[in-house]
Design an enzyme around this catalytic site. Structure first.
Site, PDB file in Angstrom:
ATOM      1  N   CYS A 132      71.329  64.326  23.129  1.00 53.22           N
ATOM      2  CA  CYS A 132      71.641  64.242  21.703  1.00 53.22           C
ATOM      3  C   CYS A 132      72.353  65.494  21.217  1.00 53.22           C
ATOM      4  O   CYS A 132      73.407  65.398  20.571  1.00 53.22           O
ATOM      5  CB  CYS A 132      70.372  63.991  20.903  1.00 53.22           C
ATOM      6  SG  CYS A 132      68.993  65.087  21.286  1.00 53.22           S
ATOM      7  N   TYR A 133      71.803  66.662  21.508  1.00 57.85           N
ATOM      8  CA  TYR A 133      72.473  67.894  21.078  1.00 57.85           C
ATOM      9  C   TYR A 133      73.859  68.032  21.710  1.00 57.85           C
ATOM     10  O   TYR A 133      74.839  68.340  21.020  1.00 57.85           O
ATOM     11  CB  TYR A 133      71.630  69.125  21.433  1.00 57.85           C
ATOM     12  CG  TYR A 133      70.403  69.368  20.589  1.00 57.85           C
ATOM     13  CD1 TYR A 133      70.489  69.507  19.206  1.00 57.85           C
ATOM     14  CD2 TYR A 133      69.151  69.518  21.180  1.00 57.85           C
ATOM     15  CE1 TYR A 133      69.353  69.781  18.438  1.00 57.85           C
ATOM     16  CE2 TYR A 133      68.012  69.789  20.415  1.00 57.85           C
ATOM     17  CZ  TYR A 133      68.122  69.927  19.047  1.00 57.85           C
ATOM     18  OH  TYR A 133      67.010  70.199  18.300  1.00 57.85           O
TER      19      TYR A 133
END
Lengths: 321, 321, 321, 321
Positions: A132-133
């Site tokens: 996600c990051y």
């Protein structure tokens, strides 16, 4: 291969976590596929978010019936599943971290960030879904790196904040409501977060500092990125480079005159980004703000985007642009 | 002058905002003072947090009866009150921004950050109470600047997040519960926040970038500060400098082996700070994390600390260390 | 016995839960006692909320050094501790449910609701501390029952809502932030909550329906109680009966012209109550609203109130009235 | 009239409130209509949730171009709009309270609760959209009243809780994030809420007590309803009556063996309901729990359901079942 006229059978391993549940919700709205099994170790037998679908034990997954299987198991557990699937005709999207760049197990896997590697995904049998990051950081910085916009000797600082679903659905004291509500804190300090090798693999040459924080919200990621600019470029250059790269992308919104907040993206499968120049600072520095839903473009949404490419569907079918 | 044996009468102008209410709560627990009036334009006549205390209209403030008056009015409205008090014997703590360094109106006012200017506050008749963000930034960075720990040519990046009471109690759509809950966003982008001149005045020579964000919590500030280090120093140096400067301070906690989160400080009048070194980065860079309650050490708590010094009380009397 | 001039040593068994932590905070502000040990099975060795106090393993509790011990262990685990303490001179406040009315183990224990049984608590060696929900329900209804205000054949409905700390600090999936935030739901439906025997024991003769709900807040209880009124009485009668009973009580606030919300009581050791008549209904019915902090008057605050009575301190010493 | 092959033009008056915004989101996913104008007094000129749609001033609404207009203006302001539309061929769904039963202005308007009055809506030119609280209460109780399940002399108590969007988007101090977060309180006490006449109009003969509470969540309504049962019936009867009435309804979920919470319905256009019998009570009493999204089935979702019936679309087209 699937097309507009037949329904592709797919399966989900590890369907009771936050990513697995979001994936089932998206697949439930996708009229080109049918979920033929969804497994859970802890919740087998329970009915799940898709009415009519009952979770089964992992041992009861009818893998050969699926054209494609999503692995949404905790990190470390996807390796064994991938081995089991290796000699079948079943395609795989591994949503865990197990086969991402920097894991040491990425050989034979395509890194599934379609806006940067669409053609490779299209033909792939095995796709590793980005973290996600990294999804936000790489989509924001890769075009700038390619265009020479970032000062070569500088350090890029990523100050990030994520909602709690990013930490998974296991029962841990530090994730209890009464611990997280009204709080905000940094974690994985010292530039040691496990997503860093993945970011560095796609941004080679860049010196990155990455500091994540835990937000008291269920979902959403905001990344505030401080970029030292190369001589002769400014925030407008960043804006133009992004527009050139993402102008036609349905899942990347380049904002003008403002930056995104979580509310602009939560519940969607998009990433949004904006840039501002900083005044009164010793060296030219731009602040980028990138926002995405950690369960959407940051996990399940991107997994379906990859599936669409792998199975020959329109890339954004079933997704929330 | 007040001492341990008599009760000092004090007044509060603008007592119905979040800072004013917190100030009344602290003063209600302080056994050396009595609040002889508390004003509110919008809520006069209402009973307030201190049982038995009724808010009065500003015109009914019996200013001459007070030894000291707190100005908690919105920014811009303290100038007129200060003028009115100028030729009286009443001492003033201005909690608004109107007489802070960089305002252009700071002449004749002592900047009330006691850990850095205790003796000046002790004799002062007029004290300007620091802003919430600057309190954390200055307390963390001033000793490092003095000790030569910060790389001279570098840029210090402050990525900050504040709870919603920091934005005041006026009814604004963007502060409604349904707008703020589940969201997180940056504001005052571009290095233009009105607290910057105040920070720069106490940190001259430093090139600062300051980016605040709005957190979906009622109170608390977290500041994640990225500091390029001078040659030969490291995170341990930062830790040692802080310890030397703040080892005896009741309202400054220097943490070891960890950094603070909001939950460590909300509801207190302390500031807490910690430091971590970053690995694998092109130049030595330390991450500082500073946390305080924007209504405590960031406003009302520090105002009472200043009052204690001005009236001759023990400095931390009535405060939550 | 303790008095104003000596410091009473006390101990806490199970000090790392939410109630235990709140108890340590209150005791830390109480200048008549010293916590000589605080135990935790899971967190022994860690420093706790009171600076300078380190949690010890249960086996290391120096029980004989204490004048009074608080049992804050999970329900079911207090029985063994009580037995161990039985033949010592150490007084006990059991904050668990193990010796409450209706438990079958209440013989030899005083039920510690001081506003209703102050004298019994004063001489007691063993006090069972009331549950959070029963504290509000009993304090509101007992005087009405005594005064004949409630219709004899009627059913009293208690619709209650509690913050998440009421469910304890064990890691359970259903208490994770991402499960509780944005949700609100009833539990223990069907009139089967384990607090009902305790309520009925103090409200004999009353037909009660009790429905609790889980609120997405860390702390606080609100109980909305529907009371059919006896002939000839109205909401003003309720108000008068409460005033007569509680007019002098520091920890019971009877509101006029309004009812309390959570924000009126969270962070205090008080309970607040108000009453409203309902118009246009077939039979006279009053709505009572009762609010308290489940960790304050609902647990740790009341435990200290009981301790104060047992050790001869002023009843409300150290408490937040 | 619209059918599957043409696109129906529709308009929204008051599109910048929470209901208006939700309506635009739903209409944006509905492939049978096109929003040809959306007005806002305060935000005209701004781009809104539907990309490409710009809000216009009310004076610029091209009413005659629409087949149907939604009125989402604040209560009291729909009357003038309805008069203006009276002599046109444009159909109207009034989402405000202005023409609901009990308003005194309901003559000539169909009450649009399709599950109870589908055929009337189908032919209607003017539909008054139900309130959020009444939608749940009436759908749960109307079938029970028809089936004689409710004790004739009894009082039905509705204890309700709503998220903050139910209070509208006007800037009011009591709706600020810092006021609502961590709080929970009752309002409109005394059985005087403005939705009561609407409920009574559909539930004639029933003696109702209705107490709403404000929840610290953005959206969702939970109604816990206490129903005295007629002789010979029990909770299973309630369940059976609901199943008979709603077994085929796509937007009404009758749960078995459990009751719904907010998380089951927020983000959908459904209402969910469950029932439990209470043990150990003087008279047979069932507890019903009803949940819906106040912006979905409680407002914008139901408005689109009414539009679908009025324009000849499939009833649930574009809705989230």
């Amino acid at each position: 291969m699937a097309n507009g006229h037949s329904i592709a059978p797919v399966g989900v391993i590890g369907a009771n976590g936050y990513t697995g549940q979001e994936l089932l919700r998206i697949l439930g709205r996708h009229d080109g596929v049918e979920v033929v099994f969804a497994t859970s170790e802890s919740a087998s037998g329970e009915e799940t978010v898709s009415a009519g679908l009952r979770l089964v034990a992992p041992a009861d997954a009818r893998i050969e019936e699926a054209q494609l299987v999503f692995l949404c198991v905790p990190h470390g557990q996807a390796v064994a599943w991938a081995e089991r699937l290796e000699n079948t005709r079943v395609r795989v999207v591994d949503v865990s971290a197990d086969h991402r760049p920097g894991s040491g197990r990425e050989a034979g896997w395509v890194y599934g960030l379609p806006e940067l590697s669409r053609e490779a995904v299209r033909g792939a049998r095995r796709v590793s879904n980005p973290g996600c990051y990294p999804t936000g950081v790489i989509l924001a910085l890769r075009p700038l790196l390619d265009a020479g916009v970032i000062a070569s000797a500088g350090v890029v600082i990523v100050d990030a904040a994520s909602g709690v679903t990013g930490a998974g659905r296991s029962a841990k004291r530090e994730l209890l409501f009464a611990e997280v509500a009204n709080d905000y804190r940094a974690y994985a300090l010292g530039n040691v977060h496990r997503h860093l090798p993945e970011m560095r693999a796609s941004l080679c040459g860049l010196s990155l500092v990455f500091t994540p924080h835990l937000l008291p919200v269920p979902r959403g990621i905001l990344e505030t990125i401080y970029v030292p600019l190369a001589p002769g470029v400014d925030a407008a250059t960043v804006q133009r480079v992004w527009h050139e790269r993402y102008g036609d992308e349905a899942l990347v919104s380049v904002l003008e005159d403002r930056v995104p907040g979580l509310a602009d993206v939560v519940g969607t499968d998009r990433v949004a980004m904006g840039v501002v120049a900083n005044s009164a600072v010793a060296e030219p520095l731009a602040t980028l703000v990138v926002a995405l839903d950690n369960l959407g473009k940051g996990a399940a949404g991107q997994a379906v985007q990859n599936m669409n490419l792998m199975l020959g569907f329109a890339e954004h079918r079933g997704l929330r642009c």
